[in-house]
Design a protein around this motif. Structure first.
Motif, PDB file in Angstrom:
ATOM      1  N   ALA A  18       0.668  -1.227  -0.154  1.00  0.00           N
ATOM      2  CA  ALA A  18      -0.110  -0.046   0.108  1.00  0.00           C
ATOM      3  C   ALA A  18       0.733   1.321  -0.053  1.00  0.00           C
ATOM      4  O   ALA A  18       1.640   1.481   0.877  1.00  0.00           O
ATOM      5  N   SER A  19       0.700   1.985  -1.057  1.00  0.00           N
ATOM      6  CA  SER A  19       1.433   3.388  -1.167  1.00  0.00           C
ATOM      7  C   SER A  19       0.521   4.367  -1.940  1.00  0.00           C
ATOM      8  O   SER A  19       0.068   3.729  -2.914  1.00  0.00           O
ATOM      9  N   SER A  20       0.852   5.667  -2.145  1.00  0.00           N
ATOM     10  CA  SER A  20       0.242   6.522  -2.821  1.00  0.00           C
ATOM     11  C   SER A  20       1.313   6.944  -3.906  1.00  0.00           C
ATOM     12  O   SER A  20       2.491   7.233  -3.346  1.00  0.00           O
ATOM     13  N   PHE A  21       0.846   7.328  -5.112  1.00  0.00           N
ATOM     14  CA  PHE A  21       1.764   7.639  -6.294  1.00  0.00           C
ATOM     15  C   PHE A  21       1.374   9.167  -6.387  1.00  0.00           C
ATOM     16  O   PHE A  21      -0.019   9.283  -6.681  1.00  0.00           O
ATOM     17  N   GLY A  22       2.309  10.084  -6.686  1.00  0.00           N
ATOM     18  CA  GLY A  22       2.008  11.318  -7.236  1.00  0.00           C
ATOM     19  C   GLY A  22       1.643  11.280  -8.604  1.00  0.00           C
ATOM     20  O   GLY A  22       2.194  10.272  -9.374  1.00  0.00           O
ATOM     21  N   SER A  23       1.168  12.260  -9.467  1.00  0.00           N
ATOM     22  CA  SER A  23       0.661  12.105 -10.719  1.00  0.00           C
ATOM     23  C   SER A  23       2.084  12.221 -11.753  1.00  0.00           C
ATOM     24  O   SER A  23       2.423  11.497 -12.671  1.00  0.00           O
ATOM     25  N   ALA A  24       3.120  12.959 -11.028  1.00  0.00           N
ATOM     26  CA  ALA A  24       4.563  12.946 -11.766  1.00  0.00           C
ATOM     27  C   ALA A  24       5.348  11.860 -11.637  1.00  0.00           C
ATOM     28  O   ALA A  24       5.653  11.379 -12.875  1.00  0.00           O
ATOM     29  N   TYR A  25       5.226  11.085 -10.538  1.00  0.00           N
ATOM     30  CA  TYR A  25       5.745   9.606 -10.605  1.00  0.00           C
ATOM     31  C   TYR A  25       4.887   8.760 -11.312  1.00  0.00           C
ATOM     32  O   TYR A  25       5.648   7.881 -12.101  1.00  0.00           O
ATOM     33  N   ALA A  26       3.602   8.965 -11.424  1.00  0.00           N
ATOM     34  CA  ALA A  26       2.920   7.807 -12.380  1.00  0.00           C
ATOM     35  C   ALA A  26       3.244   8.230 -13.698  1.00  0.00           C
ATOM     36  O   ALA A  26       3.310   7.104 -14.556  1.00  0.00           O
ATOM     37  N   ALA A  27       3.349   9.346 -14.072  1.00  0.00           N
ATOM     38  CA  ALA A  27       3.704   9.689 -15.497  1.00  0.00           C
ATOM     39  C   ALA A  27       4.993   9.048 -16.189  1.00  0.00           C
ATOM     40  O   ALA A  27       5.157   8.718 -17.106  1.00  0.00           O
ATOM     41  N   VAL A  28       6.016   8.879 -15.079  1.00  0.00           N
ATOM     42  CA  VAL A  28       7.175   8.830 -15.370  1.00  0.00           C
ATOM     43  C   VAL A  28       7.558   7.036 -15.345  1.00  0.00           C
ATOM     44  O   VAL A  28       8.090   6.431 -16.298  1.00  0.00           O
ATOM     45  N   ASN A  29       7.022   6.463 -14.407  1.00  0.00           N
ATOM     46  CA  ASN A  29       7.378   5.030 -13.909  1.00  0.00           C
ATOM     47  C   ASN A  29       6.127   4.030 -14.275  1.00  0.00           C
ATOM     48  O   ASN A  29       6.524   2.900 -14.300  1.00  0.00           O
ATOM     49  N   LEU A  30       4.856   4.279 -14.164  1.00  0.00           N
ATOM     50  CA  LEU A  30       3.853   3.472 -14.337  1.00  0.00           C
ATOM     51  C   LEU A  30       3.431   3.314 -15.882  1.00  0.00           C
ATOM     52  O   LEU A  30       2.904   4.278 -16.571  1.00  0.00           O
ATOM     53  N   GLU A  31       3.433   2.264 -16.430  1.00  0.00           N
ATOM     54  CA  GLU A  31       3.021   1.816 -17.792  1.00  0.00           C
ATOM     55  C   GLU A  31       1.788   1.111 -17.866  1.00  0.00           C
ATOM     56  O   GLU A  31       2.096   0.035 -17.391  1.00  0.00           O
ATOM     57  N   PRO A  32       0.708   1.415 -18.654  1.00  0.00           N
ATOM     58  CA  PRO A  32      -0.422   0.510 -18.354  1.00  0.00           C
ATOM     59  C   PRO A  32       0.010  -0.749 -19.374  1.00  0.00           C
ATOM     60  O   PRO A  32       0.721  -0.823 -20.194  1.00  0.00           O
ATOM     61  N   ILE A  33      -0.534  -1.723 -18.771  1.00  0.00           N
ATOM     62  CA  ILE A  33      -0.561  -3.063 -19.451  1.00  0.00           C
ATOM     63  C   ILE A  33      -1.977  -3.640 -19.622  1.00  0.00           C
ATOM     64  O   ILE A  33      -2.834  -3.329 -18.775  1.00  0.00           O
ATOM     65  N   ASN A  34      -2.065  -4.599 -20.327  1.00  0.00           N
ATOM     66  CA  ASN A  34      -3.317  -5.464 -20.281  1.00  0.00           C
ATOM     67  C   ASN A  34      -3.237  -6.906 -19.676  1.00  0.00           C
ATOM     68  O   ASN A  34      -2.366  -7.731 -20.109  1.00  0.00           O
ATOM     69  N   ALA A  35      -3.746  -7.242 -18.444  1.00  0.00           N
ATOM     70  CA  ALA A  35      -3.618  -8.282 -17.633  1.00  0.00           C
ATOM     71  C   ALA A  35      -4.873  -8.777 -17.327  1.00  0.00           C
ATOM     72  O   ALA A  35      -5.978  -8.218 -17.343  1.00  0.00           O
ATOM     73  N   PHE A  36      -4.790 -10.199 -16.528  1.00  0.00           N
ATOM     74  CA  PHE A  36      -6.061 -10.658 -16.283  1.00  0.00           C
ATOM     75  C   PHE A  36      -5.788 -11.123 -14.922  1.00  0.00           C
ATOM     76  O   PHE A  36      -4.947 -11.742 -14.397  1.00  0.00           O
ATOM     77  N   PHE A  37      -7.133 -11.061 -14.077  1.00  0.00           N
ATOM     78  CA  PHE A  37      -7.195 -11.744 -12.863  1.00  0.00           C
ATOM     79  C   PHE A  37      -7.266 -13.397 -12.978  1.00  0.00           C
ATOM     80  O   PHE A  37      -8.401 -13.777 -13.765  1.00  0.00           O
ATOM     81  N   ASN A  38      -6.413 -14.230 -12.813  1.00  0.00           N
ATOM     82  CA  ASN A  38      -6.530 -15.919 -13.088  1.00  0.00           C
ATOM     83  C   ASN A  38      -7.080 -16.330 -11.718  1.00  0.00           C
ATOM     84  O   ASN A  38      -6.437 -16.802 -10.550  1.00  0.00           O
ATOM     85  N   ARG A  39      -8.397 -16.476 -11.628  1.00  0.00           N
ATOM     86  CA  ARG A  39      -9.156 -16.902 -10.616  1.00  0.00           C
ATOM     87  C   ARG A  39      -9.071 -18.525 -10.552  1.00  0.00           C
ATOM     88  O   ARG A  39      -9.618 -19.102  -9.688  1.00  0.00           O
ATOM     89  N   GLY A  40      -8.565 -19.299 -11.833  1.00  0.00           N
ATOM     90  CA  GLY A  40      -8.458 -20.740 -11.940  1.00  0.00           C
ATOM     91  C   GLY A  40      -7.173 -21.353 -11.104  1.00  0.00           C
ATOM     92  O   GLY A  40      -7.162 -22.507 -11.027  1.00  0.00           O
ATOM     93  N   VAL A  41      -6.110 -20.237 -10.567  1.00  0.00           N
ATOM     94  CA  VAL A  41      -4.924 -20.858 -10.172  1.00  0.00           C
ATOM     95  C   VAL A  41      -5.340 -21.041  -8.491  1.00  0.00           C
ATOM     96  O   VAL A  41      -5.745 -20.189  -7.961  1.00  0.00           O
ATOM     97  N   THR A  42      -4.685 -22.174  -8.123  1.00  0.00           N
ATOM     98  CA  THR A  42      -4.695 -22.410  -6.608  1.00  0.00           C
ATOM     99  C   THR A  42      -3.334 -22.624  -6.215  1.00  0.00           C
ATOM    100  O   THR A  42      -2.415 -22.939  -7.042  1.00  0.00           O
ATOM    101  N   PHE A  43      -2.799 -22.451  -4.863  1.00  0.00           N
ATOM    102  CA  PHE A  43      -1.700 -22.383  -4.777  1.00  0.00           C
ATOM    103  C   PHE A  43      -1.415 -23.503  -3.516  1.00  0.00           C
ATOM    104  O   PHE A  43      -2.237 -23.639  -2.554  1.00  0.00           O
TER     105      PHE A  43
END
Length: 260
Positions: A18-43
């Motif tokens: 848990a942490s908060s990111f400023g818009s400047a940080y997000a713009a430089v370091n966060l890159e959007p991706i397409n991913a999925f929640f895999n609810r079929g996986v067990t551990f």
């Protein structure tokens, strides 16, 4: 059937720690991706079914991205009893503790009985082998010291001595003092000794993965008076990968060397 929910790297980062990111940080370091929640996986963890959960106890789901399943690092580290810490200032995640960081012994959560083990700042009692310390633990017969470590450390570096009129060898024994230890709480994990002629001797105990520990101090021959001291140069840490102890091994090995 519902479509699988898309997840973004921002969601993953928030789930991991848990942490908060400023818009400047997000713009430089966060890159959007397409991913999925895999609810079929067990551990299965160490032979048993395991459900990862967040800090609020809510179940977590693996995220599937480009052929791999990703799991929040905090949930996994805690399940494996590995310390984990997030430094928001540097955006670093420390897995296994911060290297080189030391926590002084007297800064740790500590339980003593105040009868057989006493904390002292009396200059007459903190003078140990002609060296003046600020604070000591004084054990003149036998006693236990319990520390809450919360799996944050790999080593307890204990500086100890036998002072006048002590005439006997003193054993310092490590036990697992966790409420979950069960019968293993009676098992000695390590035993290191100090002789009267050793001066102040450095003892290194391996405490990796332990939530709570006990150091039992006593003469191996059950002699009634031992006059042992634990001095304030003692500390907990995660080892120094570049350092070698007295046995020639690095990191968490046990050793006993004089303190200069």
């Amino acid at each position: 059937m519902k479509k699988k929910k898309l997840a973004t790297a921002a969601i993953l980062a928030a789930t991991v720690i848990a942490s908060s990111f400023g818009s400047a940080y997000a713009a430089v370091n966060l890159e959007p991706i397409n991913a999925f929640f895999n609810r079929g996986v067990t551990f299965v963890l160490k032979g048993e079914l395991w459900q990862p959960k967040d800090e609020d106890g809510k179940p977590l789901t693996a995220i599937h991205y480009e052929g791999s399943n990703y799991l929040p690092v905090r949930a996994l580290a805690e399940a494996l009893k590995i310390p984990i810490e997030f430094d928001a200032d540097t955006q670093k995640i420390y897995i296994g503790g911060r290297p080189g960081a030391q926590t002084p012994l007297f800064a740790m959560p500590m339980e003593i009985d105040d009868i057989y083990v006493l904390a002292s700042r009396d200059p007459a009692e903190t003078m140990v082998h002609k060296k003046q310390f600020q604070e000591v633990l004084k054990i003149d017969q036998y006693g236990d010291i319990v520390f809450t470590t919360d799996r944050k450390y790999k080593r307890l570096v204990l500086d100890a001595a036998v002072v006048s009129p002590g005439e006997h060898t003193v054993d310092f024994s490590l036990f697992n003092a966790s409420d979950k230890a069960g019968n293993t709480s009676q098992t000695t994990l390590q035993k290191l000794s100090v002789l009267p002629e050793d001066g102040v001797k450095r003892l290194i105990f391996n405490v990796e993965g332990l939530e709570k520990i006990k150091i039992h101090v006593q003469s191996p021959n059950l002699n009634p008076y031992i006059y042992a001291r634990i001095v304030d140069t003692s500390f907990f840490d995660n080892g120094d990968p570049s350092a070698k102890d007295a046995s020639g091994s690095s990191g968490t090995g046990s050793s006993g060397v004089p303190v200069k």
